[in-house]
Design an enzyme around this catalytic site. Sequence first.
Site, PDB file in Angstrom:
ATOM      1  N   LYS A 189       0.898  -1.172   0.000  1.00 60.15           N
ATOM      2  CA  LYS A 189       0.000   0.000   0.000  1.00 60.15           C
ATOM      3  C   LYS A 189       0.933   1.217   0.000  1.00 60.15           C
ATOM      4  O   LYS A 189       1.471   1.607   1.026  1.00 60.15           O
ATOM      5  CB  LYS A 189      -0.868  -0.020   1.263  1.00 60.15           C
ATOM      6  N   GLU A 265       9.789   1.363  10.664  1.00 62.60           N
ATOM      7  CA  GLU A 265      10.842   2.353  10.358  1.00 62.60           C
ATOM      8  C   GLU A 265      10.172   3.710  10.458  1.00 62.60           C
ATOM      9  O   GLU A 265       9.418   4.094   9.565  1.00 62.60           O
ATOM     10  CB  GLU A 265      11.393   2.139   8.943  1.00 62.60           C
ATOM     11  N   CYS A 300      14.073  10.701   6.712  1.00 61.95           N
ATOM     12  CA  CYS A 300      13.879  10.286   8.104  1.00 61.95           C
ATOM     13  C   CYS A 300      15.132  10.455   8.948  1.00 61.95           C
ATOM     14  O   CYS A 300      15.053  10.820  10.111  1.00 61.95           O
ATOM     15  CB  CYS A 300      13.431   8.831   8.146  1.00 61.95           C
TER      16      CYS A 300
HETATM   17  P1  NAD Z   1       2.716   8.716   7.388  1.00 56.87           P
HETATM   18  O1  NAD Z   1       2.960   7.976   8.648  1.00 56.87           O
HETATM   19  O2  NAD Z   1       1.748   9.816   7.394  1.00 56.87           O
HETATM   20  O3  NAD Z   1       2.235   7.713   6.236  1.00 56.87           O
HETATM   21  C1  NAD Z   1       2.961   6.548   5.931  1.00 56.87           C
HETATM   22  C2  NAD Z   1       2.007   5.527   5.358  1.00 56.87           C
HETATM   23  O4  NAD Z   1       1.061   5.182   6.360  1.00 56.87           O
HETATM   24  C3  NAD Z   1       1.220   6.016   4.141  1.00 56.87           C
HETATM   25  O5  NAD Z   1       1.125   4.972   3.202  1.00 56.87           O
HETATM   26  C4  NAD Z   1      -0.141   6.329   4.738  1.00 56.87           C
HETATM   27  O6  NAD Z   1      -1.207   6.205   3.820  1.00 56.87           O
HETATM   28  C5  NAD Z   1      -0.249   5.279   5.834  1.00 56.87           C
HETATM   29  N1  NAD Z   1      -1.172   5.645   6.922  1.00 56.87           N
HETATM   30  C6  NAD Z   1      -1.469   6.894   7.374  1.00 56.87           C
HETATM   31  N2  NAD Z   1      -2.383   6.824   8.365  1.00 56.87           N
HETATM   32  C7  NAD Z   1      -2.672   5.504   8.543  1.00 56.87           C
HETATM   33  C8  NAD Z   1      -3.546   4.799   9.405  1.00 56.87           C
HETATM   34  N3  NAD Z   1      -4.311   5.420  10.288  1.00 56.87           N
HETATM   35  N4  NAD Z   1      -3.590   3.437   9.308  1.00 56.87           N
HETATM   36  C9  NAD Z   1      -2.815   2.797   8.404  1.00 56.87           C
HETATM   37  N5  NAD Z   1      -1.986   3.412   7.556  1.00 56.87           N
HETATM   38  C10 NAD Z   1      -1.888   4.749   7.627  1.00 56.87           C
HETATM   39  O7  NAD Z   1       4.157   9.185   6.885  1.00 56.87           O
HETATM   40  P2  NAD Z   1       4.515  10.026   5.598  1.00 56.87           P
HETATM   41  O8  NAD Z   1       4.062  11.427   5.821  1.00 56.87           O
HETATM   42  O9  NAD Z   1       4.066   9.314   4.367  1.00 56.87           O
HETATM   43  O10 NAD Z   1       6.114   9.947   5.618  1.00 56.87           O
HETATM   44  C11 NAD Z   1       6.903  10.722   6.438  1.00 56.87           C
HETATM   45  C12 NAD Z   1       7.306   9.955   7.679  1.00 56.87           C
HETATM   46  O11 NAD Z   1       7.967   8.742   7.303  1.00 56.87           O
HETATM   47  C13 NAD Z   1       8.305  10.702   8.522  1.00 56.87           C
HETATM   48  O12 NAD Z   1       7.952  10.600   9.863  1.00 56.87           O
HETATM   49  C14 NAD Z   1       9.632   9.968   8.253  1.00 56.87           C
HETATM   50  O13 NAD Z   1      10.570  10.084   9.277  1.00 56.87           O
HETATM   51  C15 NAD Z   1       9.148   8.571   8.080  1.00 56.87           C
HETATM   52  N6  NAD Z   1      10.137   7.765   7.353  1.00 56.87           N
HETATM   53  C16 NAD Z   1      10.907   6.877   8.064  1.00 56.87           C
HETATM   54  C17 NAD Z   1      11.885   6.136   7.407  1.00 56.87           C
HETATM   55  C18 NAD Z   1      12.761   5.162   8.156  1.00 56.87           C
HETATM   56  O14 NAD Z   1      13.409   4.346   7.498  1.00 56.87           O
HETATM   57  N7  NAD Z   1      12.823   5.198   9.471  1.00 56.87           N
HETATM   58  C19 NAD Z   1      12.074   6.292   6.031  1.00 56.87           C
HETATM   59  C20 NAD Z   1      11.262   7.193   5.354  1.00 56.87           C
HETATM   60  C21 NAD Z   1      10.293   7.932   6.028  1.00 56.87           C
END
Ligand code: NAD
Length: 496
Positions: A189, A265, A300
Amino acid sequence: MALALNDVMEKKSSLDFKNQAFINGNYINSVTGKTFESISPVDGSIITSVSECDVDDINIAVKAARDVFEKGSWSRMAPSKRKKILFNFADLMKKNILELGLLETLNMGKPITRATGDIAACINCTKWYAEAIDKLYDDVAPTSDNLIATITKEPLGVVGAVTPWNFPLLMACWKFAPALATGNSFILKPAEQSPLSALRVAELAMEAGIPEGVFNVVPGYGPTAGKALGTHMDVDKLGFTGSTEVGRYFLSYAGESNMKRVSLECGGKSPNIIFADAPDLDHAAKMAADGMFGNSGQVCDAPSRLLLQKSIKDEFLEKVVSYSKPWMPGNPFDPNTLMGSIVDKTQTERIMNYIDKGKSEGANVITGGDQVLQDSGGYYVSPTVFKDVQNSMTVAKEEIFGPVLCAIDFENEDEALQIANDTHYGLNAMIWSNDLNKVHKLAKRIKSGKVLINSLSDGDMSLPHGGYKQSGSGRDKSLEALGQYTQTKLTLIEVK
Ligand code: NAD
């Protein structure tokens, strides 16, 4: 690869978008027929309408993934054969690298040179796990003579992944490459902001020879499609990359459903500690800017808290400001552009709110701080540096996820360590110093999944990536990730 703007624009004009879900080897509409608009942050235009999956679509995808897993056409295939098919897959990504890169540039605004670089990293990652898989042996336990006990690794079954928009295909690839290499079926997803490269790559997976149902992509929103994967009773593992806030949900989803394995992550607020005895302050300053402004700061493990020893603070900040200049945003399709747009309007507003908050809490902007290129219709923020930041301020505590660097002073090693660890994140940390004793002591005491010393380069596939504390659990990359997609079986035979 060397790109020219003309070639990029010509390819862009011929793009054909895959905008339906990819389930069981076919592109199909969502069961409800609903779609959502994919908007380009480059200029605010609508790219296409994408199928919006929900619970029913996830059920169909999970059934297809389960059926093919039980059939064994992928899960029980000889590793050497899986390796060959994954190599085909990587080769097809290579053949289509400009198209895949363009889809990412259009979808989330990263510069084309960086986007094709990310696809090259996906190719490398897929090959790395393919190459590993027919070289790993299982174990025989040292039991008594009348027992033969084997300890083998088996695939988990159906693996779900929910991924973010900042590296749309790469974050997915860090999961699908080890999951597929070990014989699992996979359902992705992607983030609703950036589904297009994953939807196209699903077709390439099939073309490479991965059987129908093994690789599925279900675009949609988090609270619907993401939650449906997280709570599904027949998904064996969920790999999540995204915010800490949403990571928590996946732990609950697993508890509410079938206790599926979850690896997370999540976010970071990584300290970049610069001591006066750094081997090359100029290089450290360039790395501080490059590390923070690359991918518009939407990284991140970006070095977002710049911890500066007081004696070199002014000199260092001058250098950082100067190295921030080339990062002024530009046209993401131009191969010479270093920094493109922010992913969307919401994220841009979030970043601008943080900049206002920083100012109101007493920090001072010494460069940037503005939204720029507004005439383009897209979303761009200038590289921004705050000085006089206290670690207790909001801009130092919360993940901004934009091109905003926060400089915090420290007096000595103890204070640097205290500030570095004063966060609920623990993804990355950097130390710049020539003093081996100091560096060694600090590296051991910093609570973080990675500590990089006099360096920012941790891209090699052999290096594990993941966090301490609320930055997550589990590791992507390296052989350690393979363990997240397998389970251990003991088989014991008693002989007379
Ligand atoms: P997000 O958490 O808003 O979304 C990530 C994913 O989760 C998306 O596919 C989204 O549709 C889904 N999602 C959102 N709400 C949900 C819910 N209630 N239930 C299930 N799925 C849900 O993050 P983002 O804005 O897409 O990305 C930025 C974040 O990702 C930052 O916090 C960044 O640090 C983190 N990130 C971490 C790493 C790592 O390796 N640690 C790498 C890249 C990004």
